[in-house]
Design a protein around this motif. Structure first.
Motif, PDB file in Angstrom:
ATOM      1  N   ALA A 316      33.867  53.984 -23.326  1.00  0.00           N
ATOM      2  CA  ALA A 316      34.302  55.345 -22.993  1.00  0.00           C
ATOM      3  C   ALA A 316      33.174  56.361 -23.177  1.00  0.00           C
ATOM      4  N   ARG A 509      31.454  48.717 -17.073  1.00  0.00           N
ATOM      5  CA  ARG A 509      31.709  50.018 -17.688  1.00  0.00           C
ATOM      6  C   ARG A 509      31.941  51.084 -16.616  1.00  0.00           C
ATOM      7  N   GLU A 510      32.515  52.190 -17.044  1.00  0.00           N
ATOM      8  CA  GLU A 510      32.723  53.353 -16.170  1.00  0.00           C
ATOM      9  C   GLU A 510      31.468  53.641 -15.361  1.00  0.00           C
ATOM     10  N   GLY A 511      31.630  53.880 -14.070  1.00  0.00           N
ATOM     11  CA  GLY A 511      30.497  54.357 -13.268  1.00  0.00           C
ATOM     12  C   GLY A 511      29.645  53.255 -12.643  1.00  0.00           C
ATOM     13  N   ASP A 543      38.611  43.227 -13.222  1.00  0.00           N
ATOM     14  CA  ASP A 543      38.994  44.549 -13.737  1.00  0.00           C
ATOM     15  C   ASP A 543      39.241  44.488 -15.233  1.00  0.00           C
TER      16      ASP A 543
END
Ligand code: 6R9
Length: 575
Positions: A316, A509-511, A543
Motif C-alpha cells: 500500500a 503491486r499497485e501501479g 490477482d
C-alpha cells in the motif's frame, strides 16, 4: 544453500525488556518456576479463564480496561470486572443447559465482545472450546462438529444456516447472538439468556492436564485434525507473553489474529490477559487505513501480526503511513509464515521498529523459536529457542545435524503448551513423535553457527531442480524484494530434464502492469540476487494468491492448479 542476507544484522534494542540475558536465562531457567504465578500453586487446581480475567479483579485491576472492541458499527470497552461478570453469566447459561467439564462447545461467529465473553465462559465451566473461522462453509463446520461430537455452539442467525444440525446427533444447543426475530425453532437466544443469568459463578476448578481448547488444523492432505490443548498451556502463554511479546502493565496490545487461528487464542486471549494487559480487538475486515488508524486510535504499544498483513501494508506504500501518528508503538512481532527480509527492512524504514519474527505451530500451542528485543535480528531468521525449549535440526533417523545443514526442524519433548492429543486419532499424534524423544514439525530449516534458525519450507515443499535443493521461501523472499512484486508463491513444477523447475506465482503491486519485459526483469533480478538455479523459469501473474485464513500462501493449491490435480481440503482457504 543461500543464507539470505545473513550478513545483515539489526542490533538489539534497549529499554524495558524482560529477557536481558538470553544465554544466562537459557541455562538456568526451569518451567516449574513459572507455576507459582497461578492458583494451582496453592490449591492444586486451576482454571485458565479465572487466571486470565477474575484473578485481576482481586489484584486491583477490576476497573482496568481489558478489552477495547471496535468495528464499523460498534465501539466499546470492557473492564476486567465486566468480562468476569459477562463470562460468569455465560458459564451459568451453559451449566443450566447441563454442559459439564470435558464437553465440546464451539464458537462460530465474527469477532465481537460476545465471542470473547462466551469463550471465557466455556473455559470457566471446564468445557473444551472449539473456535471456528466465521468464513467456514457447511462442509467444514460439519467435519469439525462431527469429529469432536460437539454438544453446543454459539453462532449468529446467518452463520447458523451453515450448521447442518440434523446430521449432528450430538449437537443439542444452538445459541444465537442476534435479533430474536431471526431465530429458528430450537435455537436459544443469547441475549435473553444472558439477561436472565446470574453474574456470580464459581469457576469449575480443573486439573492442569484437563482439556481446554480444540483447534482444527489442516495437514497437507486429508481431513482437518483436532489438536487438543490443556489448561497447563497457560504456563507457556504467560511466560512467552513476558519474554517475547514483552508485555508490561501499561501496554495496549493488539493481536490481529482471529480466534479461529491458534494465534488468536494463545496470543489474542491468554497471553495478554494472563498479564492483565489491555487488549485491542478490531472486528470486520480492514483496509490499510484501518490498520494504521487502529494503531493510532488506541495508542497501541505492542502489535502482533503476520507477514501477509505486513506485505499488504508494504504494497500500500509508505506515504499512507505518514498520515498517522504511530509514536506509541514500541514492539512489533510477526508469525505464521516466513517473514521476508525485505519486510523486516521495510519495517525499519517506515515504523523505525524491528519486526520480531516468531515461529511456532497450532500443535506447539505457544511460541518456541523467536527473536527477542534483547537480541540482534538477522533478517530472514526465525531467531533462537525460548529458554526451556531445545530445538535442533535432525535427519530422518533422528541424528542431530551440524550447523548450516538443512534438515527437519525438531523440538525435544516436551514443553508446557505441547498438544496432548489429536482428537480421536492417536496414530496421527504418534507420527509427530516417531523419532525417539523428538517432536518433528514438518518444517525444514537449518541452524547457523550462532544458533539462529532459518526456515526453508515445509518438508514436502522443498524443490529439487537439477539436483539442487531449493527452499521456496528464499526464492519468494527475493521475488518480493523486486519493486513490482507484492506477493509470491513458489513451487517445483515437474520437468523431464531438470526433475523440477521453479515456477513462481506472483501478484503485482499497485501501479504495475504485466509485460514480458517486466517478467524477464523479475527473473534476472532473482538470478542476480540468488543464483541461476534458484531463478524461476516460469512466472505466472495472478490477482491474488491462494492463502489460508491465517495468511499462509497455500503452495499445495498452486501445485494442484499447475498439475491439474484436485486441490484437496480447502476449508482453511480465505475466500
Ligand atoms: C502459529 C502458526 C504452523 C506452520 C509452521 C510453519 C509456518 C509459522 C513461521 C512459519 C516460517 C515463521 N510458520 N510461523 N514459517 N517462519 N515465523 O502459524 O500455527 O497455523 O499451525 O502453522 O506455519 O510452516 O509449521 P499454524
Amino acid at each position: 544453500m543461500n543464507q539470505m542476507l545473513s550478513n545483515v544484522r539489526i542490533p538489539a534494542t534497549t529499554g524495558q525488556f524482560n529477557l536481558r540475558n538470553y544465554e544466562e536465562t537459557y541455562q538456568s531457567f526451569a518451567w516449574k518456576d513459572v507455576e507459582k504465578e497461578f492458583t494451582w500453586h496453592r490449591t492444586g487446581k486451576v482454571n485458565a479463564a479465572y487466571e486470565a480475567i477474575d484473578r485481576h479483579c482481586e489484584l486491583g485491576r477490576a476497573e482496568k480496561i481489558a478489552l477495547h472492541y471496535y468495528d464499523s458499527r460498534r465501539e466499546e470497552s470492557y473492564s476486567f470486572l465486566d468480562l468476569k461478570r459477562l463470562s460468569n453469566r455465560f458459564a451459568n447459561i451453559l451449566t443450566d443447559l447441563g454442559i459439564v467439564k470435558g464437553d465440546r462447545v464451539f464458537i462460530f461467529m465474527p469477532r465481537s465482545p460476545e465471542l470473547y465473553a462466551s469463550f471465557l465462559g466455556i473455559v470457566k465451566v471446564g468445557a473444551i472450546i472449539g473456535p471456528l473461522f466465521e468464513a467456514f462453509m457447511e462442509g467444514a463446520v460439519r467435519d469439525r462438529l462431527a469429529d469432536s461430537e460437539a454438544v453446543a455452539i454459539v453462532t449468529t442467525p446467518d452463520l447458523a444456516k451453515r450448521i447442518p444440525t440434523k446430521e449432528l446427533s450430538h449437537l443439542k444447543h444452538v445459541i444465537v447472538f442476534g435479533d430474536e426475530s431471526q431465530l429458528e425453532d430450537n435455537q436459544l437466544h443469547f441475549q435473553s439468556l444472558m439477561d436472565h443469568a446470574s453474574e456470580e459463578f464459581e469457576p469449575v476448578w480443573v486439573d492442569r492436564e484437563d482439556g481446554m481448547l480444540l483447534h482444527y488444523t489442516s495437514g497437507s492432505t486429508g481431513k482437518p485434525k483436532g489438536v487438543l490443548h490443556v489448561h497447563n498451556a497457560m504456563i507457556q502463554h504467560y511466560q512467552t507473553a513476558k519474554w517475547v511479546l514483552d508485555l508490561q502493565e501499561n501496554d495496549v496490545y493488539w493481536c490481529t489474529a482471529d480466534p479461529g487461528w491458534v494465534t488468536g487464542t494463545s496470543y489474542g486471549i491468554f497471553g495478554p490477559w494472563l498479564h492483565g494487559v489491555t487488549n485491542v480487538i478490531r472486528g470486520g475486515r480492514f483496509t490499510p487505513d484501518d490498520w494504521y488508524s487502529t494503531l493510532e486510535k488506541y495508542n497501541v504499544t505492542v502489535w502482533y501480526s503476520a507477514p501477509t498483513a505486513f506485505r499488504m501494508l508494504m504494497g500500500a506504500g509508505d506515504e499512507i503511513v505518514k498520515k498517522y501518528n504511530l509514536s506509541s508503538l514500541r514492539h512489533v512481532l510477526s508469525v505464521g509464515e516466513p517473514l521476508n527480509p525485505e519486510v523486516v527492512l521495510w519495517g525499519m524504514k517506515v515504523f523505525e521498529h524491528r519486526i520480531h519474527d516468531t515461529w511456532w505451530m497450532t500443535e506447539t500451542g505457544a511460541q518456541l523459536i523467536c527473536n527477542y528485543p534483547s537480541m540482534d535480528i538477522k533478517p530472514g531468521s526465525m531467531g533462537k529457542p525460548i529458554p526451556g525449549v531445545v530445538a535442533a535440526i535432525i535427519d530422518d533417523e533422528g541424528n542431530i545435524l551440524p550447523p548450516n545443514r538443512m534438515g527437519n526442524l525438531a523440538i525435544k519433548v516436551d514443553w508446557p503448551s505441547m498438544m496432548r492429543k489429536i482428537w480421536k486419532n492417536p496414530a496421527k499424534y504418534d507420527e509427530y513423535f516417531r523419532l525417539d524423544g523428538w517432536y518433528t514439525s514438518g518444517d525444514s530449516a537449518f541452524m547457523d553457527e550462532e544458533g539462529y534458525f532459518w526456515f526453508q519450507g515445509r518438508v514436502d515443499d522443498v524443490i529439487n531442480t537439477s539436483g539442487e535443493r531449493v527452499g521456496p521461501f528464499e526464492v519468494e523472499s527475493k521475488l518480493v524484494e523486486h519493486p513490482a512484486v507484492a506477493e509470491a508463491g513458489v513451487i517445483g513444477k515437474p520437468d523431464p530434464l531438470r526433475g523440477e523447475i521453479i515456477k513462481a506465482f506472483i501478484s503485482l503491486r499497485e501501479g504495475y502492469q504485466v509485460s514480458d519485459e517486466l517478467l524477464n526483469d523479475i527473473k534476472q533480478f532473482v538470478k542476480k540476487g540468488l543464483s541461476a538455479h534458484a531463478a524461476p523459469r516460469e512466472i505466472e501473474v495472478k490477482d491474488k494468491l491462494p492463502k489460508t485464513r491465517s495468511g499462509k500462501i497455500m503452495r499445495r493449491v498452486l501445485k494442484a492448479w499447475e498439475l491439474g490435480l484436485p486441490t484437496g481440503d480447502l476449508s482453511t482457504m480465505e475466500d
